[in-house]
Design a protein around this motif. Structure first.
Motif, mmCIF file in Angstrom:
data_model
loop_
_atom_site.group_PDB
_atom_site.id
_atom_site.type_symbol
_atom_site.label_atom_id
_atom_site.label_comp_id
_atom_site.label_asym_id
_atom_site.label_seq_id
_atom_site.Cartn_x
_atom_site.Cartn_y
_atom_site.Cartn_z
ATOM 1 N N ALA A 159 2.023 6.709 -7.094
ATOM 2 C CA ALA A 159 0.828 7.220 -7.766
ATOM 3 C C ALA A 159 0.967 8.640 -8.320
ATOM 4 O O ALA A 159 0.496 8.915 -9.427
ATOM 5 N N ARG A 195 -9.032 5.949 -7.873
ATOM 6 C CA ARG A 195 -8.994 7.167 -7.061
ATOM 7 C C ARG A 195 -9.124 8.452 -7.878
ATOM 8 O O ARG A 195 -9.195 9.530 -7.293
ATOM 9 N N THR A 222 -4.142 -3.153 -3.753
ATOM 10 C CA THR A 222 -3.570 -2.664 -2.497
ATOM 11 C C THR A 222 -4.539 -1.663 -1.861
ATOM 12 O O THR A 222 -5.361 -1.057 -2.550
ATOM 13 N N SER A 223 -4.449 -1.481 -0.576
ATOM 14 C CA SER A 223 -5.218 -0.466 0.154
ATOM 15 C C SER A 223 -6.721 -0.553 -0.072
ATOM 16 O O SER A 223 -7.388 0.459 -0.263
ATOM 17 N N HIS A 280 -4.757 1.245 -8.191
ATOM 18 C CA HIS A 280 -4.584 2.303 -7.198
ATOM 19 C C HIS A 280 -4.960 3.663 -7.788
ATOM 20 O O HIS A 280 -5.733 4.422 -7.197
ATOM 21 N N ALA A 289 0.835 -1.205 0.000
ATOM 22 C CA ALA A 289 0.000 0.000 0.000
ATOM 23 C C ALA A 289 0.868 1.253 0.000
ATOM 24 O O ALA A 289 0.595 2.210 -0.741
ATOM 25 N N ALA A 338 2.564 1.640 -3.537
ATOM 26 C CA ALA A 338 1.644 2.118 -4.567
ATOM 27 C C ALA A 338 1.314 3.588 -4.358
ATOM 28 O O ALA A 338 1.262 4.377 -5.309
ATOM 29 N N SER A 339 1.120 3.967 -3.105
ATOM 30 C CA SER A 339 0.806 5.352 -2.791
ATOM 31 C C SER A 339 1.956 6.285 -3.165
ATOM 32 O O SER A 339 1.730 7.387 -3.683
#
Length: 200
Positions: free
Chosen positions: A68, A107, A123-124, A103, A61, A64-65
């Motif tokens: 992004a 979003r 993820t997440s 991801h 997570a 990926a964050s």
């Protein structure tokens, strides 16, 4: 616009090889396959969206964050450059690229046309429950003989996405390892073409 996101240790040069298979069915599509921003120390000439230090959910997570913003900035730049909107955008990922496609695509403030994920994972998932804007349709394709990302990851992602109200389809490629087989290619192509028709 079809944005192709490669896996760990690979490159945009590998992912752009999908384009010739899909061009006949998506003749008006622009295919883009950027290299990830980081060189992959473990894989010679390859690239990575982030350094894989483990497969714990919290580690994936965070990775990926961290990756992004670069993809979001690339998308914003290209949509503006070509006068397109998110309705004209499909994200297609493989392995680590699937993690990024899911991801980023789930979003975006405006709904993208489609997300296709090959041999990857979500993820997440818990974080997504706080996002209330419209979710794009997702196709997940995974091989039963994948030694890198087990097929259980696809089943878990599908379950999480359904719980979150994301329209999701999945396909199990029997006997297929960590790769995309011809059936998976065709399903991805049809899914993206159908999504673009819906968004017109």
């Amino acid at each position: 616009m079809v944005l192709l996101l490669h896996g760990f240790g690979s490159s945009g040069d590998d992912m752009i090889s999908l384009a010739p298979h899909w061009q006949d069915f998506l003749p008006d599509a622009l295919f883009l396959a950027p290299h990830a921003p980081q060189k992959c120390g473990m894989m010679g000439a390859g690239y990575q969206w982030w350094g894989l230090s483990g497969f714990a959910p919290s580690v994936l997570a965070a990775g990926a964050s961290s990756a992004a913003p670069a993809i979001d900035a690339f998308i914003d730049r290209k949509l503006d450059e070509y006068g397109l909107t998110e309705a004209d955008l499909a994200l297609v990922g493989f392995s680590q690229g699937t993690m990024m496609a899911l991801h980023v695509g789930l979003r975006r403030l405006r709904k993208v046309a489609a997300i296709v994920g090959y041999s990857g994972m979500l993820t997440s998932a818990a974080e997504l429950s706080h996002i209330d804007h419209k979710k794009p349709p997702v196709l997940l394709v995974h091989g039963t003989a994948d030694p890198v990302v087990p097929i259980a990851a696809m089943h878990m992602a599908e379950s999480d996405l359904k719980r979150l109200g994301v329209p999701v389809r999945s396909h199990v490629s029997y006997g297929v390892a960590h790769t995309v087989d011809p059936v998976g290619l065709r399903l991805g192509q049809d899914f993206v073409a159908e999504a673009f028709l819906r968004s017109e």
